[in-house]
Scaffold this active site. Sequence first.
Site, PDB file in Angstrom:
ATOM      1  N   CYS A  89      32.332 -18.675 -74.325  1.00  0.00           N
ATOM      2  CA  CYS A  89      30.935 -18.376 -74.258  1.00  0.00           C
ATOM      3  C   CYS A  89      30.070 -18.661 -75.369  1.00  0.00           C
ATOM      4  O   CYS A  89      30.514 -18.077 -76.295  1.00  0.00           O
ATOM      5  CB  CYS A  89      30.662 -16.888 -73.703  1.00  0.00           C
ATOM      6  N   CYS A 138      28.393 -15.916 -76.969  1.00  0.00           N
ATOM      7  CA  CYS A 138      29.151 -14.906 -77.654  1.00  0.00           C
ATOM      8  C   CYS A 138      29.429 -15.136 -78.901  1.00  0.00           C
ATOM      9  O   CYS A 138      29.649 -14.405 -80.056  1.00  0.00           O
ATOM     10  CB  CYS A 138      30.406 -14.655 -76.696  1.00  0.00           C
TER      11      CYS A 138
END
Length: 357
Positions: A259, A262
Site C-alpha cells: 500500500c 500506507c
Amino acid sequence: MQTKNLLWITAALLLFTACGKKYTVTAECDASSNGKQAYIIDYTTEKPLDSTIVSDNKAIFEGETPEAKLCQFFVNSPSRESATFILESGNIVIDPETQMVSGTAQNDSLQSFNSTLRKTQEQFYTRYQALSKTTPDFKEKVEALQDEMMQSFGDVSARFIESMPGSCVATYALANWLPMLIGTENFDKAAAYITDNDLKYPMIKNSVKTNDRTKATQAGAMFTDFTIENGNLDGSAVSLSDYVGKGKYVLVDFWASWCGPCRAETPNLKEIYKQFGGDDFEIVSVAVWDKRDATLEAIKELALPWPQIIDAGQIPTDLYGINGIPQIMLFAPDGTIVARNLRGEEMKRLISLTLQK
C-alpha cells in the site's frame, strides 16, 4: 374446439417465453486470449454460469437465463480481460478493452450510467488540475472538490436507481455507490434504495456489514479485541488487548506492505513516535490483507521501531469496518476509541493536543 384453442395458445405462450430467455453474448478479445477459457460469472454466487473457448479473437456464449443477472465476463489469460454486464435475453456485445456493453435495454442503460460517471469524473479531474498547489488553501479546495464530486456521483446513482427500480442497473449503481459512503451519514440515505434482491449480491451485503461495523467502532466506543495466531514476529499469538487498554494512548496503524499511501505515512508516524513514544504513548502496526514474508521485508526496509502485529488478514478490517487502508486509529488509555481516519498533519496535531493536555 375451445379447449384445443386454449391448449394451443398456452403452448405458444410457453414457447414464446422460452425463446425470450435465450441470450447470445459476444465479447471482443485480445489475440493472446485465443484458445483460453472464457467465463460468465454470476455476481450473486460468484460462480461461473457459462463458459466457452476464445476463438478468432471472440468469446461467444449462447444459452438461456430465467431472469436478468448482473455478471462479469472474464478470460483466464495473461491479459485477464474482464467486464461487468447484465445477462438477459437478447444479443449482448462486450468490448473489455473499452468496457463497452450494448445490445439489450439494461446493458444500454448500464453503459449510459458508466459513461455519465466517467464524464463526471473527467470534469472534476480537469478542475483539480486547474488548482494551484502553491496556494495556502490548496488542501481545503481539494477536499471541497472531493465532497462535490461525491455528491455528483450520488446524484447520478440516485437518478438511475429511481428511474429503473428493482433492475440490475439499479443494483450495479448501488454496489458502486455504497462503498463510497461507508461511515458517513449519507450511507443510510443510499441504503434506503436496497431491495431484498440487492442483498443477494455479496458486494452490497458486505457494504452494509462494513458500515454497521464502522458505526459500532466510531469515536467514543470501546475497542473490539482480536487475536492473531502467529501474529507476533516470533510466530506466537498476539491480541490487540496486549497493547490497547493498558493505561497508555495507542495509535494503531492498519496497513500493508503493498500500500503506497500506507508507506507514505511512515515518516509522520516516525516523527510522532520520536516525540511522544514512551510510558504514555505507543504505536502498533497491524498488517492486513498482506503476505507474511512481504510484511516482514517491509518492516525491515522501513525500519519500523514499534510493535508489530502481522498476518492479520481481514480479521481486524471486518471487526472495525475498514474498507480501505491506511486506517489509523487512536485509542485512549482505557481502550476507548478517540479518533479514526487519521492521516498526515491532522494526525500529528491531534496527537500533540491529546498528549500535551
